[in-house]
Design a protein around this motif. Structure first.
Motif, mmCIF file in Angstrom:
data_model
loop_
_atom_site.group_PDB
_atom_site.id
_atom_site.type_symbol
_atom_site.label_atom_id
_atom_site.label_comp_id
_atom_site.label_asym_id
_atom_site.label_seq_id
_atom_site.Cartn_x
_atom_site.Cartn_y
_atom_site.Cartn_z
ATOM 1 N N ALA A 197 0.812 -1.170 0.068
ATOM 2 C CA ALA A 197 -0.069 0.070 0.035
ATOM 3 C C ALA A 197 0.941 1.140 0.012
ATOM 4 C CB ALA A 197 -0.898 -0.104 1.397
ATOM 5 N N ARG A 198 2.000 1.103 0.572
ATOM 6 C CA ARG A 198 2.600 2.201 0.897
ATOM 7 C C ARG A 198 3.533 2.443 -0.708
ATOM 8 N NH1 ARG A 198 8.655 2.930 4.062
ATOM 9 N NH2 ARG A 198 8.925 5.029 3.437
ATOM 10 N N LEU A 199 3.894 1.445 -1.395
ATOM 11 C CA LEU A 199 4.347 1.766 -2.678
ATOM 12 C C LEU A 199 3.229 2.476 -3.594
ATOM 13 C CD1 LEU A 199 6.793 0.978 -4.921
ATOM 14 C CD2 LEU A 199 5.500 -0.999 -5.307
ATOM 15 N N ARG A 200 2.205 1.871 -3.741
ATOM 16 C CA ARG A 200 0.966 2.442 -4.389
ATOM 17 C C ARG A 200 0.831 3.935 -4.134
ATOM 18 N NH1 ARG A 200 -2.615 -1.521 -6.756
ATOM 19 N NH2 ARG A 200 -1.810 -3.746 -6.032
ATOM 20 N N SER A 201 0.864 4.120 -2.876
ATOM 21 C CA SER A 201 0.649 5.640 -2.449
ATOM 22 C C SER A 201 1.918 6.406 -2.854
ATOM 23 C CB SER A 201 0.524 5.846 -0.953
ATOM 24 O OG SER A 201 0.289 6.972 -0.201
ATOM 25 N N THR A 202 2.919 5.903 -2.760
ATOM 26 C CA THR A 202 4.197 6.872 -3.208
ATOM 27 C C THR A 202 4.080 7.256 -4.549
ATOM 28 O OG1 THR A 202 5.573 5.942 -1.411
ATOM 29 C CG2 THR A 202 6.760 6.630 -3.394
ATOM 30 N N PHE A 203 3.827 6.150 -5.618
ATOM 31 C CA PHE A 203 3.509 6.211 -6.691
ATOM 32 C C PHE A 203 2.534 7.056 -7.187
ATOM 33 C CE2 PHE A 203 5.235 1.629 -8.295
ATOM 34 C CZ PHE A 203 6.614 2.261 -8.160
ATOM 35 N N GLU A 204 1.368 7.371 -6.475
ATOM 36 C CA GLU A 204 0.245 8.320 -6.613
ATOM 37 C C GLU A 204 0.479 9.627 -6.409
ATOM 38 O OE1 GLU A 204 -2.430 7.856 -8.045
ATOM 39 O OE2 GLU A 204 -3.353 6.025 -7.739
ATOM 40 N N GLU A 205 1.776 9.785 -5.628
ATOM 41 C CA GLU A 205 2.083 10.965 -5.113
ATOM 42 C C GLU A 205 3.536 11.688 -5.864
ATOM 43 O OE1 GLU A 205 2.465 10.836 -0.842
ATOM 44 O OE2 GLU A 205 0.249 10.787 -0.572
ATOM 45 N N ALA A 206 4.125 10.857 -6.368
ATOM 46 C CA ALA A 206 5.414 10.958 -7.096
ATOM 47 C C ALA A 206 5.503 12.053 -8.103
ATOM 48 C CB ALA A 206 5.967 9.488 -7.518
ATOM 49 N N THR A 207 6.572 12.935 -7.892
ATOM 50 C CA THR A 207 6.472 13.782 -9.289
ATOM 51 C C THR A 207 7.474 13.280 -10.340
ATOM 52 O OG1 THR A 207 8.086 15.302 -7.998
ATOM 53 C CG2 THR A 207 5.659 15.803 -7.796
ATOM 54 N N VAL A 208 8.645 12.673 -9.772
ATOM 55 C CA VAL A 208 9.514 12.089 -10.633
ATOM 56 C C VAL A 208 10.004 10.730 -10.166
ATOM 57 C CG1 VAL A 208 11.415 13.533 -9.307
ATOM 58 C CG2 VAL A 208 11.979 12.391 -11.753
ATOM 59 N N ALA A 220 16.620 16.145 -5.654
ATOM 60 C CA ALA A 220 16.298 15.687 -4.417
ATOM 61 C C ALA A 220 16.476 16.571 -3.190
ATOM 62 C CB ALA A 220 17.074 14.402 -4.106
ATOM 63 N N GLN A 221 17.135 17.579 -3.494
ATOM 64 C CA GLN A 221 17.185 18.755 -2.596
ATOM 65 C C GLN A 221 15.895 19.466 -2.395
ATOM 66 O OE1 GLN A 221 21.019 20.831 -1.967
ATOM 67 N NE2 GLN A 221 21.613 19.381 -3.933
ATOM 68 N N THR A 222 15.085 19.293 -3.371
ATOM 69 C CA THR A 222 13.545 20.398 -3.407
ATOM 70 C C THR A 222 12.480 19.478 -3.423
ATOM 71 O OG1 THR A 222 13.964 20.627 -5.663
ATOM 72 C CG2 THR A 222 14.982 22.287 -4.072
ATOM 73 N N GLU A 223 12.733 18.014 -3.995
ATOM 74 C CA GLU A 223 11.668 17.350 -4.120
ATOM 75 C C GLU A 223 11.837 15.879 -4.044
ATOM 76 O OE1 GLU A 223 10.027 17.060 -8.131
ATOM 77 O OE2 GLU A 223 11.869 17.568 -8.993
ATOM 78 N N ASP A 224 11.096 14.932 -3.806
ATOM 79 C CA ASP A 224 11.220 13.627 -3.571
ATOM 80 C C ASP A 224 11.611 13.000 -5.046
ATOM 81 O OD1 ASP A 224 11.096 13.806 -0.831
ATOM 82 O OD2 ASP A 224 9.131 12.671 -0.682
ATOM 83 N N VAL A 225 12.722 12.283 -4.944
ATOM 84 C CA VAL A 225 12.958 11.404 -6.311
ATOM 85 C C VAL A 225 12.891 9.948 -5.961
ATOM 86 C CG1 VAL A 225 14.903 10.804 -7.791
ATOM 87 C CG2 VAL A 225 14.488 13.296 -7.227
ATOM 88 N N VAL A 226 11.834 9.398 -6.496
ATOM 89 C CA VAL A 226 11.586 8.004 -6.199
ATOM 90 C C VAL A 226 12.625 7.243 -7.211
ATOM 91 C CG1 VAL A 226 9.916 5.947 -6.232
ATOM 92 C CG2 VAL A 226 9.339 8.295 -5.463
ATOM 93 N N LEU A 227 13.075 6.006 -6.688
ATOM 94 C CA LEU A 227 14.097 5.460 -7.733
ATOM 95 C C LEU A 227 13.663 3.971 -7.685
ATOM 96 C CD1 LEU A 227 17.900 5.821 -7.389
ATOM 97 C CD2 LEU A 227 16.960 3.901 -8.174
ATOM 98 N N VAL A 228 13.714 3.338 -8.825
ATOM 99 C CA VAL A 228 13.145 1.929 -9.144
ATOM 100 C C VAL A 228 13.751 1.110 -9.754
ATOM 101 C CG1 VAL A 228 10.794 2.542 -8.089
ATOM 102 C CG2 VAL A 228 11.379 2.375 -10.455
#
Length: 277
Positions: free
Chosen positions: A17-28, A71-79
């Protein structure tokens, strides 16, 4: 921050559920293969459409600084394509640079082929070493196997299905045909299979061809196992008693976990050495 997100290794139901939530909110999202990740987002029903940035083995060195800056100004999700990034997959250089620059790094835990294979292998799990893929070049691979032959921890390796039989054969030569191992195939998928046995037995089984994603788990060397010198002496005793050298080397190798090829070569070399006076 840099956010390392573990993705399913086969079964979409393993997406947390956390992965799905992160994907829904990710900008990059920095992805090993942007097409693969785009498909994953669709299959998970993610309505968000974040920017997808390619990050793979061939461009990570050049892309790392830019991603850490972001990543200093926004979350960068890495997969990666499957499992946890940085584990035999891209991401290490990004994390290393983020740590050097004081940029936060966190992770969304999840599926891991390494831990899954270890858990189902039936081999000791209290101490283990992950070796990734064995070297491709014959000389480097041979040196790596010699170095690992006495490792007492359980070993976890990745292998391509087309190379599995050959690698199992080489492992049997270096570690001994009786060394216990498990071939874990298509983990979490429809055709999941765990095949257990000695390395020699598994090499024979794999010779007819194996398909799918492979993780190989190999039991560690037994503490206090026979030394090469004592094993060679036993081979020589068997030969003097009438056993063929090749058969003697194979039998002693299976009993000790040493390489039958090396015992055979050592016995031949000992035959050729002149007697001291």
């Amino acid at each position: 921050m840099i956010l390392l997100a573990a993705t399913p290794i086969g079964n979409l139901g393993d997406a947390s559920a956390r992965l799905r939530s992160t994907f829904e909110e990710a900008t990059v999202i920095a992805a090993e293969d942007t097409r693969h990740t785009a498909q994953l987002l669709r299959l998970l029903g993610i309505e968000n459409r974040p920017e997808l940035v390619a990050l793979h083995d061939h461009n990570e060195h050049d892309r790392a600084a830019g991603l850490v800056d972001r990543a200093q100004t926004e979350d960068v999700v890495l997969v990666s394509d499957a499992g946890m990034p940085t584990v035999s997959d891209p991401g290490f250089r990004v994390v290393q640079l983020a740590a050097e620059r004081g940029v936060a790094v966190s992770a969304i835990p999840g599926p891991s082929a390494v831990i899954t294979a270890l858990a189902v292998s039936g081999l000791p799990t209290d101490r283990f070493a992950f070796e990734g893929f064995l070297p491709r070049k014959a000389g480097e691979r041979s040196r790596a196997l010699r170095a690992l032959a006495s490792e007492q921890r359980t070993l976890v390796l990745f292998e391509a299905p087309t190379r599995l039989a050959a690698s199992l054969g080489e492992l049997a030569e270096a570690f001994g045909a009786a060394r216990p191992a498990a071939v874990c195939r298509e983990l979490t998928k429809l055709h999941e299979e765990v095949r257990r046995g000695g390395l020699g037995e598994l090499a024979e089984w794999a010779a007819s061809g194996v398909r799918g994603e492979i993780v190989l788990v190999v039991g560690g060397a037994v503490a206090g196992a026979a030394s090469p010198e004592s094993a060679l002496a036993e081979v020589q005793d068997r030969v003097r008693a009438g056993e063929r050298l090749k058969d003697a080397a194979r039998s002693v190798a299976e009993a000790t976990g040493l390489s039958s090829r090396e015992l055979y070569a050592a016995a031949l070399a000992a035959r050729e050495r002149p007697l001291s006076r």
